[in-house]
Structures are given as C-alpha cells and as structure tokens.
Design an enzyme around this catalytic site. Structure first.
Site, PDB file in Angstrom:
ATOM      1  CG  HIS A  52      -1.771  33.278  70.776  1.00 29.48           C
ATOM      2  ND1 HIS A  52      -2.948  33.969  70.576  1.00 29.48           N
ATOM      3  CD2 HIS A  52      -1.365  33.566  72.049  1.00 29.48           C
ATOM      4  CE1 HIS A  52      -3.246  34.637  71.683  1.00 29.48           C
ATOM      5  NE2 HIS A  52      -2.302  34.420  72.589  1.00 29.48           N
ATOM      6  CG  HIS A  77      -7.185  28.926  68.295  1.00 22.75           C
ATOM      7  ND1 HIS A  77      -7.825  29.716  67.375  1.00 22.75           N
ATOM      8  CD2 HIS A  77      -6.396  29.752  69.020  1.00 22.75           C
ATOM      9  CE1 HIS A  77      -7.439  30.968  67.524  1.00 22.75           C
ATOM     10  NE2 HIS A  77      -6.573  31.015  68.515  1.00 22.75           N
TER      11      HIS A  77
END
Length: 265
Positions: A178, A227
């Site tokens: 992303h 993450h």
C-alpha cells in the site's frame, strides 16, 4: 486528437529547464546515454532506460531485504517495530479505526488502480498526450514488481491478528505494498501536474498533497496493525528511489528530444 506534446511544454518546472543538467553526475549521465539516443532514437532510449531502471529496482529490493535481515538480527531499526505498534494500540478508537480503514482502502488492490486510472485518463485528455499513461504505467509496474519480490524474498509475518483491526490481511508483511504504491503513483501524478503548473504555490501544494497522501498511507498501515514500522519505512525509501529513476528517465527523454530539434534547426 494529437498525441504529441507541444514543444518545450514539459521542459520547465518554474524557471528551471529540465533539459539542463547542472551537476557533474547529471552531465556525465547525459553524455553516456546520448550516443544510444542518437542511434535508436529518444523513445526507444527511454524504454531502454526504464528497463535498466527495473533492473535497478530489483537490485534495490534485494538490497533492502538483505539490509532488513541484518538490522533485525542486530536489533537495529527493527527494534522500533514493537514500540510503534504499542503506540498505535494506545491511540485507537472506533471512529479513528473506521477513518483509517477507509483511507487505507484507497491504497489497496482495488482503490489504487481506480484512482490511478481516473487521474491518468484526466491527464491524458487535458495534455493530449500519452505521456501520463506511459509514465504512470511504468512507475506502477516497477512498484508492483518490487512489492512482489520483497514479499517473496523475506516472507515476513505481519503483526499478530489480535493486534490488527479487521479486515485482516495474510500476505507477507515486508514491504508495505500500500505504502510503496502510494509513494510511486501519487509521486508520478504530482510530477506530471507540476510540469504544467505555472504558479509556485500550486506546485508546492501539489507536492505537499502527494507527500501527505503517501505518509498517511504508511501511517495508517502501522496504526491498523497491518504492518510493522520497518515494512513502511523501507516502502517509503524504495518508492522514492524508484520514482527518482522514472523521473530521471523522462528528463533524459526531454533532453534528447531537445537535442535532436537543435541539430535539425
């Protein structure tokens, strides 16, 4: 509809001529590539440079993976991962979780392509040129390749699902796709916009908007527990490196087009 850029329209950012290379490294690069451009033409030279750039992107990805393994073994920057996650847990609230989830979807496999296609179609129509399509497609392709290679090379696990905000993601964690895509796509679009903006304020706001979008994309990935902070940090640096390569290749194309016009003149 003509797909040729008006002469010199992309050559300047404000008063700076992008076909003039002020640094010794830049001038050396131009001299080294000029012979190839004279032989096969600027467009084919651009494609060749981008192919070399893809190779450089792969090398950057492999190098970042090795660097990550080194620092994680020595509790270097990876030592920030758990404290960053703990800080994110302390900030969470229902409304902020919803807002972060909605925003992060913009950088996902559905949201980002839609945003990119809409922006590229608009730029292509306004500029009457295929440059936005080619530049963005190459930039996005390199970003996707780096994401896939990095995930396969490391295979790092994401934070435990008990610390994540749903919907959960199960693919490898390193690097953050992303974030990497947000840097490259928003940066490419900002670059294309800046080339045609006359106002210094407009250019500054465009760059700031791209920077903010990429920064918030990475921040939300950490906040949501999808993450580790090192996944995002490497994605930021890889994205900026690849974006710099793409922009440099485009500047070289402009330089050699200008050089050919001057010789014909």
């Amino acid at each position: 509809m003509s797909f040729q850029d008006p002469e010199n329209e992309d050559h300047h950012v404000g008063t700076r001529d992008l076909t003039l290379w002020r640094t010794p490294v830049g001038r050396l690069l131009v001299r080294g590539v000029r012979g190839v451009a004279q032989w096969i033409g600027p467009r084919w030279t651009l494609l060749l440079l981008l192919a070399v750039g893809i190779g450089a992107a792969v090398s950057l990805t492999v190098a970042s993976a090795e660097l990550y393994e080194a620092v994680s073994d020595e509790d270097g920057i990876a030592a920030l991962d758990r404290p960053a996650l703990d800080a994110a847990l302390g900030l969470r609230s229902p409304w902020l979780n919803g807002a972060a989830t909605a925003f992060t979807h913009l950088g996902g496999p559905v949201g980002m392509p839609i945003l990119a296609v809409c922006a590229v179609l608009a730029l292509t129509a306004v500029r009457r040129s295929v440059t936005p399509f080619i530049l963005t497609a190459v930039a996005a392709g390199g970003s996707l390749l780096m994401t896939v290679l990095g995930k396969d090379a490391i295979g790092r696990l994401r934070p435990d699902l008990q610390f994540a905000v749903p919907p959960f993601e199960l693919s490898p964690s390193f690097p953050s796709g992303h974030t990497l895509n947000a840097v490259v796509i928003s940066g490419s679009i900002a670059y294309l916009l800046v080339l045609r903006q006359k106002s210094k304020r407009a250019r500054a706001l465009t760059v700031l908007a791209a920077f903010t979008f990429a920064f918030l994309m990475g921040a939300t990935r950490i906040y949501l527990g999808h993450h580790w902070v090192t996944d995002v940090a490497v994605a930021w640096t890889l994205g900026l490196a690849w974006l710099a390569l793409v922009i440099t290749a485009h500047r070289l194309l402009l330089t050699f087009r200008n050089y050919r016009r001057e010789r014909r003149g």
